[in-house]
Structure formats: C-alpha cells, structure tokens
Design an enzyme around this catalytic site. Structure first.
Site, mmCIF file in Angstrom:
data_model
loop_
_atom_site.group_PDB
_atom_site.id
_atom_site.type_symbol
_atom_site.label_atom_id
_atom_site.label_comp_id
_atom_site.label_asym_id
_atom_site.label_seq_id
_atom_site.Cartn_x
_atom_site.Cartn_y
_atom_site.Cartn_z
ATOM 1 N N THR A 96 -7.727 -4.449 -0.119
ATOM 2 C CA THR A 96 -6.382 -5.243 0.380
ATOM 3 C C THR A 96 -6.811 -6.433 0.981
ATOM 4 O OG1 THR A 96 -5.719 -2.711 1.153
ATOM 5 C CG2 THR A 96 -4.749 -4.792 2.007
ATOM 6 N N ASP A 119 0.682 -1.080 0.038
ATOM 7 C CA ASP A 119 0.103 -0.067 0.081
ATOM 8 C C ASP A 119 0.893 1.095 0.126
ATOM 9 O OD1 ASP A 119 -1.658 -2.084 1.500
ATOM 10 O OD2 ASP A 119 -3.232 -0.585 0.680
#
Ligand code: AMP
Ligand code: MG
Length: 323
Positions: free
Chosen positions: A122, A40
């Site tokens: 995610t 990320d």
C-alpha cells in the site's frame, strides 16, 4: 480449475485501484502501523464478489474486513467506493453488499482457501510506485495456485497479470494481449543475479540482508528495492533471481499469509524455491500467520548458497548474543 473469473476480478480490481489513484482523494487511515486506502476495500470486495458466485463453498482469508471498512472509512468515502464497485459490476450495489463481500467465506470449513491481499505494498500504491493485487489458492495447507496483478511490472504498459495452476506459470499484459508461459531463470553466477528487497526499512532488516549478500558473494550483483509481492512474480517469470526478507532483530511482527501465498505459489510452480531461513518450506497450514523466521526466495539454482550465507549470519548473531 478455471481461473478465468478470478483473473477477470483481479483485472477489475487493478482498474479500480488505478481509478482511485488518479481521481480520488485517498483515505489514508492508519490501522496499526500500516496504511489502508479505500481502494484496498474496493479491490477485496470485487475479488470476493467473484468468489461468492464462482466458488461459494470455499474459505477466504483476506486482509481487510467489513467491520473495519465501516469503522475507518467515513460515510462519504464509503459511498464513493460503493459507487465505483457498482460501475465496475454494472448493477446497483449497496453498502451492505460490500460489507458482505468483504467478509465472504471468512472461517468457512473447506480444504481450499483463497488468500487475498487486495493491495500488497500500500505504501508503494500511495507513493505511485509498485504494488500488487494478490490472490493465492491454498489447498490442504499448500500454496497451489494464484493470480497476481502487478500494475507497474516492467516491460508491460499498464502492468502484467500472472497466474498459476497445475504447475504452470503464465504472464500476460493486464490490459489484454497474448499470454506466455514463463519460469524461473537458470542464472547461477552470484555476481550477475538480480536481487530484490523491500523499499521500506521498517518492513525488513536492511543491515542483516546486506551481510547475507556479502557472505554469498553478491555485493556487485544488480540490486533493486521494490514494493510488494511483485518481487515473487519477477522470480517466477525469470525476471529476477533472489528476493530476501529477513525481519529486523527483535521484530515481533508475524508474516501474514496474504503477503506471501500467491507469490509462493507462482515461484514454486515456476521451478524456484521459497523457504524459511533454514531451508524448510513456508508453512501455510496455520491460518493468518506464517510461523517462519524470514523468506529466502530464489530461482532455485542459487538457493543453497544464500541459505549458507543466512546461516553464517545467524551463527554470528548468536555468538554476539552469548559473548
Ligand atoms: P514489501 O512491499 O515487500 O515491503 O511488503 C509489504 C508488506 O509487508 C505489507 O503487506 C505490510 O503489511 C507488510 N509488513 C510491514 N511491516 C512488516 C514487518 N515488520 N514484518 C513483516 N511484514 C511487514
Ligand atoms: Mg500486504
């Protein structure tokens, strides 16, 4: 506007995500209820590095922050991600550079904001399912452009890159190849439209959405659960007709602008609709959070039918509450 540098940044960000997925122990720190990985931060740093060079006076609204990178990622893993970014960019990079990119453009005064989700979905990324690297462009509160990398987009080996600007939507293989212009489908038969919802039941109210599908006459329609904003991309490209997202009853969690900006830009430019439960447009003028009650996203043709079914559900819920 030339989106080529941002497209390149998204390609690089996806490549970094794939590398982390294949070769690195993934840091899976919980921040609130949602996981965040070193990919990320790497993805956001690469995208913001490009914005800092190409669009230096623009504002950025992005999910991750430099302070959080230092706080939740240990030094060894920070070193790994700094190294990966350096290899990607082809020059030396320091941890301070990365922190600076992560926070680039935050709070800048500009009528244009880049709204970034470095990895949307995610949980899909961690579960080796679908995820998206998403960069939306909001001008004067309107989602007018965007670039989205979808590494698991069906029919594209290695994934697809979609982008929109000036009212057109394009898709190409993320690994390179011919781009083709796409738009939302014209399918109108409720029994045949392709419907998509979240994989995670904590993200949206499965029971409420099932009722809407029933009321709209869509119980037998093709149905798929997919992570991430790829759901928006598929509608924009004519590979799906409906994406429903209704919050669980009593959910106090707001919808984050970065979870929707790029997707909404793609769908609107592709001729579809993306609205609140009452049919009003999603409001990107308020910064981090969208004030709406849910998302109804469609090819446009079937939109009013779904809105009517949502209203039926809301009236029913209201009646139950007052009885
Ligand atoms: P999806 O893969 O479509 O379920 O969407 C993933 C995104 O939903 C992630 O960015 C999450 O942060 C976000 N999310 C998780 N829980 C919620 C919730 N209760 N309400 C709104 N968004 C959520
Ligand atoms: Mg997200």
């Amino acid at each position: 506007m030339n989106l080529e540098p941002i497209k390149q940044a998204v390609r690089r960000a996806v490549a970094l995500c794939v590398t982390v997925q294949q070769h690195h122990l993934i840091a899976n720190e919980k921040v609130g209820a949602e996981p965040v990985t070193i990919a990320d931060y790497g993805s956001q740093a690469l995208i913001c590095e490009t914005i800092s060079r190409e669009f230096p006076s623009d504002a950025v609204l992005a999910e991750e922050s430099g302070a959080q990178f230092i706080e939740v990622v240990d030094a060894a893993q920070r070193g790994e991600i700094v190294g990966l970014i350096a290899v990607t960019l082809g020059h030396t990079v320091s941890e301070d550079d990365v922190v600076g990119w992560l926070d680039y453009g935050k709070g800048a005064a500009s009528n244009r904001t880049w709204v970034i989700d470095p990895i949307d979905g995610t949980k899909g990324f961690l579960g080796l399912r679908h995820y998206a690297v998403a960069v939306g462009i909001v001008e004067d509160g309107q989602p007018v452009g965007g670039v989205m990398g979808c590494p698991a987009y069906p029919g594209y080996e290695g994934g697809a890159l979609l982008w929109t600007w000036g009212g057109e939507v394009w898709i190409e293989p993320i690994s390179g190849g011919e781009a083709k212009q796409v738009r939302a489908s014209a399918l109108a038969d409720p029994a045949n439209i392709r419907i998509m919802e979240s994989v995670e039941k904590s993200h949206a109210a499965f029971d409420r959405m099932a009722k809407v599908r029933e009321y709209a006459g869509m119980v037998d329609s093709p149905f798929e659960r997919i992570d991430s904003m790829e759901k928006y991309a598929r509608i924009a490209a004519g590979d799906g007709e409906l994406y429903l997202r209704l919050p669980r009853t009593g959910s106090g969690r707001p919808h984050a602008a970065w979870d929707h900006a790029a997707g909404v830009a793609l769908v609107l430019a592709g001729g579809g609709r993306a609205t609140d439960v009452d049919g009003s447009p999603l409001d990107f003028s308020k910064g981090r959070n969208l004030p709406n009650q849910g998302m109804v996203v469609s090819n446009g043709v079937i939109h009013d039918r779904v809105l009517a079914a949502v209203q039926q559900l809301l009236e029913e819920e209201e009646a139950e509450l007052s009885s």
